[in-house]
Scaffold this active site. Structure first.
Site, PDB file in Angstrom:
ATOM      1  N   GLY A   1       0.820  -1.204   0.000  1.00 35.98           N
ATOM      2  CA  GLY A   1       0.000   0.000   0.000  1.00 35.98           C
ATOM      3  C   GLY A   1       0.856   1.258   0.000  1.00 35.98           C
ATOM      4  O   GLY A   1       1.964   1.289  -0.559  1.00 35.98           O
ATOM      5  N   SER A   2       0.363   2.277   0.669  1.00 37.23           N
ATOM      6  CA  SER A   2       1.013   3.592   0.596  1.00 37.23           C
ATOM      7  C   SER A   2       2.342   3.673   1.337  1.00 37.23           C
ATOM      8  O   SER A   2       3.041   4.676   1.211  1.00 37.23           O
ATOM      9  CB  SER A   2       0.069   4.671   1.123  1.00 37.23           C
ATOM     10  N   THR A   3       2.712   2.640   2.102  1.00 35.96           N
ATOM     11  CA  THR A   3       4.056   2.670   2.678  1.00 35.96           C
ATOM     12  C   THR A   3       5.116   2.640   1.579  1.00 35.96           C
ATOM     13  O   THR A   3       6.244   3.097   1.791  1.00 35.96           O
ATOM     14  CB  THR A   3       4.279   1.489   3.648  1.00 35.96           C
TER      15      THR A   3
END
Length: 477
Positions: free
Chosen positions: A216-218
């Site tokens: 995801g956005s990590t």
């Protein structure tokens, strides 16, 4: 001697020579691999009856062997077994070993090459040979805090000392009790094994090191690093449209990032999908892949636990590259890998090689081997790493990672959420992520919650995973 007899004699001589060469080769070259093969029951039978060494956290043994009055002689015991099972693994007569019990089996059993001389001395003096002990890098406070904060939710937590690469905590959930597999009641062991292997929750699976998931956005941290390395700064203005249709696709992103143009710092702070999709499109997949590999993608880490490699797609098109830039499409990473990303950023761009065992000591306490910190790679320049540190601090101070704030500590982090299809009905389940670092102490944490049980907003990582990271950081202060 006539010709035919001479030829037969030559053939026989050649066959005997080949047999001798094969026997010599097997003894000299293949013996170590055969001895370490978990399927070799003869070696296992011999080792199972030995006084295996302890596995320690700090000065406290968490795995020991005690003498018992049965055919095996010693019983392997795991103190707080479920808490440390993801690290220690199990040691079973029927099913071999896993984790440190498998990787360091010969040292623990006292049969490693370096221990042969000591064993001969022990035998000559009538002393029973003892195995070596393992001193791990784990911090009991961090391990307990990670377990307690994650609770019964499926997922994993990995904490690293970003200066050394030492693993401070490694928790995988659900877990199991290794004592049940180490039992000398083989019928009970078989029943336990059947229950564990047939359990749909897969408690034997190490989610921290041996499974990869969409980050995801990590993953925007890696894209941010690539952007900074390309010449951008935290204040560089980037396009952040409210809607963005991917090229050659009907898929459309919608995200209110606070304006049609914002700074790179704000894009990370609010986790702006459209901005990062456009940044990734501009940088190109090759630059993103190179940056990911500098942080450790594409290689397996922590061989003590048979870690697997994280991946970035090989040949994505533009739309796939844009999805990859927000941690989607075919990007997949272990929680260990994402902890390494946070650790590398915190360490001014230098990624240290993660490790779990810092010393192996013989029964007489002499050091058989010791591990010194080793750099794995330089992922980015120190200047750009410090800029990215500041951007991550903004995420925690003012953005989606507020729940990771620790009073009196400088904490930087990044939230993430990824959707995956689960079950026969194809339900969309959100994965919640949070990665963070703190400067005092020097700790980097990755938290992965496999089923957050919430909607699919990016805040899910901040709501469900960030508090776990905060708990681990607070535990070691």
């Amino acid at each position: 001697m006539n010709g035919p007899i001479r030829r037969v004699a030559v053939v026989i001589l050649v066959m005997f020579l080949a047999l001798m060469l094969n026997a010599t080769y097997s003894y000299v070259v293949r013996t170590p691999s055969l001895n370490s093969d978990p399927a070799n029951r003869r070696v296992r039978d011999a080792e199972f009856g030995t006084d295996r060494g302890d596995i320690l956290v700090g000065n406290t043994p968490i795995v020991t062997s005690s003498p018992v009055d049965d055919r095996y002689g010693f019983q392997r015991s795991y103190d707080q077994g479920p808490l440390y099972a993801g690290v220690t693994g199990y040691y079973s007569f029927l099913y071999g070993g896993s984790g440190l019990e498998r990787t360091y089996s010969r040292q623990l059993a006292g049969t490693a090459d370096v221990q042969v001389l000591q064993n001969l001395v022990d035998t000559a003096t009538g002393k029973r040979p003892q195995g070596a002990s393992l001193e791990t890098t784990l911090d009991a406070r961090a391990q307990r805090a990670a377990r307690d904060a994650l609770g019964d939710r499926p997922g994993a937590v990995v904490a690293l000392d970003w200066k050394t690469g030492g693993v401070l905590a490694l928790v995988t959930s659900p877990t199991y009790d290794p004592n049940a597999l180490a039992s000398h009641d083989l019928a009970a062991t078989e029943q336990t094994w059947k229950q564990l292997t047939e359990d749909p929750a897969a408690p034997l699976t190490n989610r921290a090191t041996r499974e990869i998931y969409p980050p995801g956005s990590t993953f925007k941290l890696i894209v941010s690093a690539a952007a900074l390395e390309s010449g951008m700064t935290p204040d560089t203005t980037v396009a952040s449209p409210a809607t963005l249709r991917l090229p050659g696709s009907t898929f459309e992103m919608s995200y209110n990032c606070g304006g049609e143009e914002i700074s790179l710092r704000q894009a990370l702070q609010v986790s702006c999908n459209t901005a990062y999709a456009l940044i990734g499109d501009d940088l190109g997949d090759d630059a993103l892949r190179r940056q990911a590999e500098r942080f450790g993608f594409g290689a397996a880490h922590l061989p003590e636990l048979q870690g697997v490699a994280s991946r970035f797609p090989d040949d994505p098109d533009r739309a796939q590259t844009m999805l990859s830039s927000i941690g989607g499409y075919d990007v997949a990473a272990t929680p260990l890998q994402m902890a390494m990303v946070a650790a590398g950023i915190a360490n001014d761009g230098v990624v240290m090689e993660p490790h779990l065992v810092q010393r192996v000591r013989g029964a007489d306490l002499t050091v058989i081997s010791a591990r010194t910190p080793r750099p794995l790679s330089t992922a980015m320049s120190a200047t750009n790493a410090r800029n990215l540190q500041d951007m991550m601090v903004s995420v925690v101070d003012n953005g989606t990672g507020r729940r990771a704030q620790v009073p009196g500590a400088r904490v930087g982090g990044k939230t993430g959420t990824a959707l995956t299809t689960s079950g026969d009905e194809g339900a969309r389940v959100p994965y919640a992520w949070f990665v963070a670092f703190a400067e005092d102490p020097t700790i980097a944490v990755a938290v992965f919650v496999q089923d957050a049980g919430a909607d699919s907003s990016d805040i899910t990582g901040g709501r469900y995973a960030a508090p776990v990271a905060r708990a681990v950081i607070e535990a070691v202060r």
